[in-house]
Design an enzyme around this catalytic site. Structure first.
Site, PDB file in Angstrom:
ATOM      1  N   GLU A 174       0.801  -1.234   0.000  1.00 16.25           N
ATOM      2  CA  GLU A 174       0.000   0.000   0.000  1.00 16.25           C
ATOM      3  C   GLU A 174       0.834   1.285   0.000  1.00 16.25           C
ATOM      4  O   GLU A 174       0.513   2.236   0.708  1.00 16.25           O
ATOM      5  CB  GLU A 174      -0.939  -0.006   1.217  1.00 16.25           C
ATOM      6  CG  GLU A 174      -1.906  -1.172   1.181  1.00 16.25           C
ATOM      7  CD  GLU A 174      -2.742  -1.306   2.446  1.00 16.25           C
ATOM      8  OE1 GLU A 174      -3.946  -1.506   2.325  1.00 16.25           O
ATOM      9  OE2 GLU A 174      -2.193  -1.215   3.564  1.00 16.25           O
TER      10      GLU A 174
HETATM   11  C1  ACM Z   1      -1.941  -5.531   4.205  1.00 20.94           C
HETATM   12  O1  ACM Z   1      -2.971  -6.053   4.689  1.00 20.94           O
HETATM   13  N1  ACM Z   1      -1.896  -4.235   3.977  1.00 20.94           N
HETATM   14  C2  ACM Z   1      -0.779  -6.339   3.869  1.00 20.94           C
END
Ligand code: ACM
Length: 535
Positions: free
Chosen positions: A339
């Site tokens: 992310e």
């Molecule tokens: C995640 O759940 N951002 C790896």
């Protein structure tokens, strides 16, 4: 009539034998047992029952191969756990003559035992022989042994309590070498004591990895001596505005050593280049999102990034990886990599490759969330599948191995259903049956030979203490233990849910706040052995 006469005569003979020899185990009349119906989790590879009984009692002793301190330590671990469950004091390698049954720990190079976690348990009326080629195998076998001990003793077989173990043979080994759980100590901090209790519970179900998510936007949780403000400033907050906290390096070493005693490897994760707000507040020079960083206690993701084009940033990462690697005996270093929504793609690819070199320089093997599969990584690095099958496939094309943690199947922080007291639901609800009824070995066409293992992550946005952690982790973590250990053809929900129902006695004895799923017909205070229930 005739049968009664025979029974009567046998009764008299047994009585005479008892009187002449004292109360020895071999004269005990055990009710029939059945090793094959014992509620083991994970289910062992092969179980053969001989339907007799081994008496675990005040006369039992443990004996291990001489000059093997590792086997002896595992044997002492068993003695300690037997003491905790039964209050029996079982001597290990005592020189006093043993008047009861013996539990032998045997080092064996038998071909059935040639993988490092394999073990064999041969239980007869007079002895238990736990054979393994490594102390790690013996330790896994000890967990199986613990699951064989009934919750309650029989008080009528003899004048002293006897815990009857069913006889037979178990030959066992796991399908995957990596069987992990992840705990996010960044969104909310969990104490060393909390982590140790989680290790106790995971080890009982033969997990061998605990991955600690040590940094995120809301908190930095591990002391780095060369960058002290990380914990001083970055460790001072958590989601919701609580006081946060961090592990000193000594605390971390204590966790590592407690895990090692349970044959579990700690995988440290420093999430980067995104999820780095706490680091950037501590040292604004690291920041790459163009804004003045401020302490953050919300739950939104994807707004932070390190400056991927600054040498200071790589010096910082080198220091962090060096200091943590020096106190991490396991082979892995997890760099997060998920992310990074405000990092430009080309910067992200450059960053991940450069960080891989740092990790390798410190003799560790890189693990990253599946986004890292886009970068030009080497075959020794590992992709952790959480959301993007296409990125995982790019990793497999580079011959990287994969850890299976698909969020909609394996995330422990997803709610069970709409009534769950804690948890999130962005990847969907995961009731206890759905968490168990999927196959890591044929999920999204990931080839079986690419799979290193499975991991169940527990993100902590909605949980603040052990009770809440246990509500989300149990019972689902028990099912993931079986997915990582037991071959697919031996897994079956109908059979599993009965074995799971039998775990309530252990969970309650351990004071685990497990979720009382209505899908499971929980047994209260069961003996753990079907055939002994009527005693
Ligand atoms: C995640 O759940 N951002 C790896």
């Amino acid at each position: 009539m005739k049968a009664n006469v025979v029974n009567f005569s046998l009764g008299v003979i047994s009585f005479l034998l008892l009187v002449s020899c004292g109360e020895k185990k071999r004269e005990l009349n055990f009710p029939e047992t059945n090793l094959e119906t014992t509620a083991f989790i994970p289910k062992p590879l092969q179980v053969t029952a001989t339907k007799d009984g081994f008496a675990l009692d005040q006369f039992t002793a443990i004996s291990t191969a001489k000059n093997n301190s590792e086997f002896e330590a595992v044997a002492s671990f068993l003695a300690e756990k037997i003491k905790g469950k039964t209050n029996l004091n079982i001597p290990v390698n005592s020189t006093i003559e043993n008047k009861g049954g013996t539990i032998y720990f045997k080092h064996s190079t038998d071909e059935n035992l040639n993988t490092k976690e394999a073990y064999r348990l041969a239980i007869s009326k007079d002895s238990v022989i736990l054979s393994a080629n490594t102390s790690e195998g013996a330790f896994r076998g000890v967990q199986t042994f613990r699951q064989l001990i009934p919750e309650k003793a029989n008080d009528t077989l003899a004048s002293y309590p006897i815990w009857t173990l069913p006889t037979g043979t178990i030959v066992d080994r796991p399908i995957y070498e990596y069987r992990g759980a992840m705990l996010d100590v960044a969104r909310h901090f969990f104490s060393v004591q909390d982590v140790k209790k989680y290790i106790d519970l995971l080890a009982y179900y033969k997990y061998n990895v605990l991955h600690l998510h040590l940094s995120d936007d809301q908190g930095w949780r591990i002391e780095i001596k060369s960058w002290p403000k990380l914990t001083e400033i970055g460790g001072s907050t958590e989601v919701g505005g609580g006081p946060g906290g961090f592990y000193t390096q000594d605390d971390y070493k204590e966790i590592v050593s407690y895990a090692a005693k349970h044959y579990m490897t700690i995988v440290p994760e420093i999430d980067m280049p995104g999820h780095t707000n706490a680091a950037s507040v501590s040292y604004p020079i690291l920041n790459g999102n163009g804004k003045t960083p401020k302490l953050y206690t919300g739950m939104r993701v994807g707004f932070s990034t390190l400056d991927t084009r600054k040498d200071t940033v790589y010096q910082f990462i080198d220091d962090v990886v060096r200091e943590i690697s020096a106190i991490t005996p396991g082979p892995y270093f997890h760099i997060g990599g998920d992310e990074s929504d405000v990092t430009k793609k080309e910067d992200y690819l450059y960053f991940v490759k450069r960080v891989e070199q740092i990790v390798q320089k410190h003799n560790k093997r890189l693990i990253g969330w599946d986004e890292v599969g886009q970068a030009d990584l080497s075959a020794t690095s590992i992709s952790q599948f959480w959301r993007h099958a296409d990125f995982v496939k790019q990793a497999i094309d580079k011959k990287m191995k994969v850890i299976m943690s698909p969020a909609n199947k394996a995330y422990l922080d997803m709610k069970y259903d709409s009534l769950s007291k804690h948890g999130l639901k962005w990847a969907g609800f995961i009731p206890v049956d759905a968490g168990y009824q999927w196959h890591p070995e044929d999920y999204e066409d990931i080839p079986k030979e690419s799979i290193l293992g499975i991991e169940a992550p527990l993100w902590s946005e909605t949980i603040t203490n052990s009770n809440e952690l246990e509500y989300l982790a149990f019972p689902r973590a028990i099912g993931y233990a079986e997915l990582g250990w037991t071959p697919k053809e031996n897994r079956n929900w109908e059979d599993y849910k009965i074995r799971l129902a039998n775990q309530s006695a252990y969970l309650e004895r351990m004071k685990v706040n497990y979720y009382n799923s209505p899908l499971i017909d929980w047994k209260k205070n069961d003996f753990g052995i079907e055939k002994l229930k009527d005693l």
